[in-house]
Design a protein around this motif. Structure first.
Motif, PDB file in Angstrom:
ATOM      1  N   SER A 284      -7.483   9.302  -1.434  1.00 30.08           N
ATOM      2  CA  SER A 284      -6.727   8.053  -1.310  1.00 30.08           C
ATOM      3  C   SER A 284      -6.072   7.929   0.064  1.00 30.08           C
ATOM      4  CB  SER A 284      -5.692   7.921  -2.433  1.00 30.08           C
ATOM      5  OG  SER A 284      -4.752   8.961  -2.378  1.00 30.08           O
TER       6      SER A 284
ATOM      7  N   TYR B 146      -6.704   0.447   6.430  1.00 37.03           N
ATOM      8  CA  TYR B 146      -5.781  -0.061   7.435  1.00 37.03           C
ATOM      9  C   TYR B 146      -6.497  -0.297   8.762  1.00 37.03           C
ATOM     10  CZ  TYR B 146      -2.085  -0.660  10.764  1.00 37.03           C
ATOM     11  OH  TYR B 146      -1.311  -1.165  11.769  1.00 37.03           O
TER      12      TYR B 146
ATOM     13  N   VAL C  41       0.837  -1.198   0.000  1.00 34.91           N
ATOM     14  CA  VAL C  41       0.000   0.000   0.000  1.00 34.91           C
ATOM     15  C   VAL C  41       0.874   1.251   0.000  1.00 34.91           C
ATOM     16  CG1 VAL C  41      -1.695   1.310   1.337  1.00 34.91           C
ATOM     17  CG2 VAL C  41      -1.984  -1.136   1.021  1.00 34.91           C
ATOM     18  N   THR C  42       1.952   1.236   0.754  1.00 35.40           N
ATOM     19  CA  THR C  42       2.868   2.380   0.773  1.00 35.40           C
ATOM     20  C   THR C  42       3.497   2.581  -0.601  1.00 35.40           C
ATOM     21  OG1 THR C  42       3.338   2.064   3.112  1.00 35.40           O
ATOM     22  CG2 THR C  42       4.933   3.353   1.847  1.00 35.40           C
TER      23      THR C  42
ATOM     24  N   ILE D  21      -6.903   4.848   2.467  1.00 36.79           N
ATOM     25  CA  ILE D  21      -5.869   3.956   3.005  1.00 36.79           C
ATOM     26  C   ILE D  21      -5.985   3.868   4.517  1.00 36.79           C
ATOM     27  CG2 ILE D  21      -3.379   3.735   3.372  1.00 36.79           C
ATOM     28  CD1 ILE D  21      -3.045   4.868   0.501  1.00 36.79           C
TER      29      ILE D  21
END
Length: 126
Positions: free
Chosen positions: A78, A86, A35-36, A82
Motif C-alpha cells: 500500500s 501520487y 489518502v493519509t 500510494i
C-alpha cells in the motif's frame, strides 16, 4: 492574473495571491489528506489487530504464512501504491499548475533596488 491591489505583500505582487496557487494547494490537499487518513486507519487496524486479535492474526493462510505476515506485507504494497498514485496524480494535475505558477513568478515585475522588500530578500540570502 495576480491582483496587485489585493496583494498581501503591499504593492509587490505575490504568488500566493494568484488563483492558480489556491487551486494548486486545494488539489494537493484533496489528494493528500484523504489518502493519509486512509493509510493511517489501515496501519492502525494492523497494529490493533496485532495487539488484540492475536488468534485472527495467527491464522494460517498458506503453509506457515499467517494473516499477520500478509497484513505486514500489504503495508509495504500500500505504501508503494500510494507513492505511485501520487506520482501519477502530481504529473497529471499538480505539475501543470506549478509550471504555470513558475512562469508567472519568473515574468512578474521585481521590486525596485531601494525597496524594503528587496533589502529583506538580499539580507535573507546573505
Amino acid at each position: 492574473m495576480i491582483d496587485q491591489a489585493a496583494s498581501s505583500r503591499g504593492g509587490a505582487p505575490w504568488i500566493g495571491d494568484d488563483p492558480r496557487f489556491t487551486e494548486l494547494r486545494a488539489a494537493y490537499r484533496r489528494f493528500v489528506f484523504p489518502v493519509t487518513a486512509a493509510f493511517l486507519l489501515w496501519f492502525l487496524a494492523y497494529v490493533l489487530c496485532s495487539a488484540y486479535a492475536r488468534g485472527f492474526m495467527a491464522a494460517k493462510v498458506v503453509g506457515s504464512i499467517n494473516v499477520a505476515l500478509v497484513f505486514g506485507l500489504l503495508q509495504f504494497v500500500s505504501t508503494f501504491g500510494i507513492a505511485l498514485a501520487y506520482g501519477r496524480f502530481a504529473a497529471r494535475r499538480l505539475d501543470p499548475l506549478a509550471e504555470a505558477l513558475r512562469s508567472a513568478a519568473a515574468s512578474r515585475p521585481t521590486a525596485s533596488a531601494g525597496s524594503a522588500d528587496n533589502q529583506e530578500l538580499t539580507e535573507s540570502q546573505a
